[in-house]
Design an enzyme around this catalytic site. Structure first.
Site, PDB file in Angstrom:
ATOM      1  N   HIS A 351       0.866  -1.181   0.000  1.00 53.70           N
ATOM      2  CA  HIS A 351       0.000   0.000   0.000  1.00 53.70           C
ATOM      3  C   HIS A 351       0.896   1.222   0.000  1.00 53.70           C
ATOM      4  O   HIS A 351       2.087   1.124   0.340  1.00 53.70           O
ATOM      5  CB  HIS A 351      -0.917  -0.019   1.234  1.00 53.70           C
ATOM      6  CG  HIS A 351      -0.204  -0.294   2.522  1.00 53.70           C
ATOM      7  ND1 HIS A 351       0.495   0.664   3.213  1.00 53.70           N
ATOM      8  CD2 HIS A 351      -0.022  -1.449   3.225  1.00 53.70           C
ATOM      9  CE1 HIS A 351       1.036   0.131   4.294  1.00 53.70           C
ATOM     10  NE2 HIS A 351       0.758  -1.161   4.323  1.00 53.70           N
ATOM     11  N   ARG A 403       5.160 -12.936   7.516  1.00 51.35           N
ATOM     12  CA  ARG A 403       5.083 -11.751   6.645  1.00 51.35           C
ATOM     13  C   ARG A 403       6.437 -11.068   6.694  1.00 51.35           C
ATOM     14  O   ARG A 403       7.049 -10.986   7.766  1.00 51.35           O
ATOM     15  CB  ARG A 403       3.965 -10.794   7.096  1.00 51.35           C
ATOM     16  CG  ARG A 403       3.867  -9.538   6.226  1.00 51.35           C
ATOM     17  CD  ARG A 403       2.534  -8.788   6.354  1.00 51.35           C
ATOM     18  NE  ARG A 403       2.247  -8.307   7.682  1.00 51.35           N
ATOM     19  CZ  ARG A 403       1.370  -8.855   8.513  1.00 51.35           C
ATOM     20  NH1 ARG A 403       0.675  -9.916   8.144  1.00 51.35           N
ATOM     21  NH2 ARG A 403       1.184  -8.349   9.725  1.00 51.35           N
TER      22      ARG A 403
HETATM   23  N1  GLY Z   1       0.810  -2.581   9.567  1.00 57.99           N
HETATM   24  C1  GLY Z   1      -0.295  -2.573   8.708  1.00 57.99           C
HETATM   25  C2  GLY Z   1       0.040  -3.071   7.380  1.00 57.99           C
HETATM   26  O1  GLY Z   1       1.040  -3.728   7.213  1.00 57.99           O
HETATM   27  O2  GLY Z   1      -0.631  -2.802   6.425  1.00 57.99           O
HETATM   28 MN    MN Z   2       1.791  -2.513   5.578  1.00 56.85          MN
HETATM   29 MN    MN Z   3       2.706  -3.685   8.477  1.00 56.53          MN
END
Ligand code: GLY
Ligand code: MN
Ligand code: MN
Length: 435
Positions: A351, A403
């Site tokens: 994002h 992640r």
């Molecule tokens: N910490 C929120 C995200 O990774 O979008």
């Molecule tokens: Mn993020």
């Molecule tokens: Mn994040």
């Protein structure tokens, strides 16, 4: 950010608005957490981006070409008693002296003064729906003007969404903004290192969270850009896990997603590592799939490439990896078409990043993905999440959530990873944890 930066932002916006227009931006209100206790105040980013004004109960008004000053700031009047209880205020003098307003009035007088500023203007730039109470007041002011039409007063005919102009500005970061984002990134990298070094089986997730917040503060900022996610084992498979309440188990992975806010700019980093300091075979195999996907996605962040290219390559690498490990069956083409990878990778690869962690800016222009330009900043954050709800697969994969997230700036010639101060190769992570 210095005063000049805010001034040039206002000037740029006013040039785009043109004459005959007014822009109105209210500050966000204070919010109650529970009786007599307020949440820490953080101005709304659009308001702060243009004003640099940190107080609630304020409204910024921009009137290009106005003879008696183009930038008017309504804010609280100074009051020694209130200041004794709740802290210093700028007041009208401070608004002009320290925050670059051409003119400033007490917020109590806005009902009397603001409608006059709308008289005989054509367009009002305003964001509807963010502050519903203020929406109502603005409609009231406009209706009052309408009633005076027989006296020859002209009411603005167009209400234009301010987001569009403002968010396009916020999407491209200036050198000052990039500097703040680098600092936020460096602080956050160091906090992740602290977390890796302190982590031991038997600790609680909130202890690690506390150490991260302490590290932010020791390095010069009190603020997090968002609530930290510190999730061991199964908790790492809950995408927005923020309870951070469980005890860490030796054979689990720990997923940490935490970023500092520095001078109103966010960092957003995720790292995943083994609680006991050593990846198991299954953990490492999945980790390497995510890491390969992330490195391939970062390579796609280049001026001229479009927004979806990092995601497309991440999906490709992840799907390929899942098939090779026997977690998906059939051809890669079919798995991508049918989106069967979404069982284990259900979010997008990134994002925009800026003053807001999920920053503003369009991802598509009409129907086309946006093309990367120098000065844009984004996250690249693929993951894999295999909870024990997948009863059809071998248990060795269960409760592994991974992640890997970095913050990337688009440059003239390619990209810069702002968060490369914290390692992500599994051997390097094991070495940090052993040190
Ligand atoms: N910490 C929120 C995200 O990774 O979008
Ligand atoms: Mn993020
Ligand atoms: Mn994040």
């Amino acid at each position: 950010m210095n005063k000049q930066e805010f001034k040039s932002r206002r000037k740029h916006l006013m040039q785009m608005m043109g004459e005959n227009a007014v822009a109105i931006l209210p500050a966000a209100p204070m919010r109650i957490r529970n009786r007599d206790v307020e949440y820490a105040y953080r101005p709304d980013s659009d308001f702060y981006y243009l004003s640099g004004f940190p107080e609630p109960e304020a409204v910024a008004v921009l009137i290009p070409g106005r003879e008696h000053g183009e930038y008017i700031l309504f804010c609280r009047e100074r009051d020694p008693k209130t200041e004794t209880w709740t802290g210093r205020m700028a007041g009208q003098e401070g608004a002009v002296e320290n925050y670059g307003a051409d003119d400033s009035f007490p917020i109590e007088d806005i009902d009397d003064i603001l409608p006059g500023m709308l008289e005989n203007k054509q367009r009002v730039y305003y964001t509807m729906g963010t502050h519903p109470d203020f929406d109502q007041r603005l409609i009231g002011w406009v209706n009052r003007l309408r009633k005076q039409s027989r006296a020859g007063i002209h009411t603005p005919g167009e209400f234009v969404s301010l987001d569009h102009l403002l968010h396009d500005m916020r999407l491209i970061k200036s050198n000052h903004e990039i500097k703040a984002m680098r600092t936020a990134a460096q602080i956050s990298c160091e906090a992740h290192r602290v977390a890796m070094q302190m982590c031991k089986p038997g600790m609680y997730e909130y202890q690690i969270e506390g150490a991260i917040l302490n590290s932010f503060a020791q390095q010069g900022t009190r603020e997090s850009a968002y609530s930290s996610i510190v999730g061991g084992g199964a908790n790492g498979c809950v995408l927005h896990y923020t309870e951070n309440k469980d005890k860490l188990k030796a054979n689990d992975l720990l997923l940490i997603d935490a970023g500092a806010e520095y001078d109103y700019y966010a960092a957003d980093i995720s790292r995943t590592f083994p609680v006991n300091g050593k990846f198991s075979k299954a953990q490492r195999a999945l980790y390497e799939v995510v890491l390969d996907a992330q490195l391939a996605a970062i390579e796609k962040v280049q001026p001229g490439n479009h927004w979806n290219e990092p995601h497309e390559v991440a999906v490709d690498v992840i799907t390929d990896g899942l098939i090779k490990l026997g977690l998906l069956t059939g051809s890669k083409k079919k798995a991508i078409e049918e989106e069967s990878y979404k069982k284990f990778y259900m979010h997008r690869t990134g994002h925009w990043l800026g003053m807001d962690v999920h920053d503003v800016g369009d991802y598509k222009i009409e129907d086309e993905w946006r093309v990367f330009e120098p000065g844009m900043t984004l996250t690249v954050e693929p993951g894999l999440y295999i909870s024990d709800q997948h009863s059809d697969i071998d248990k060795k994969w269960h409760n592994i959530g991974i992640r890997i997230e970095d913050d990337v700036l688009v440059t003239n010639t390619g990209h810069e990873v702002l968060t490369d101060g914290i390692q992500k190769q599994p051997d390097d992570i094991e070495a940090i944890m052993a040190s």
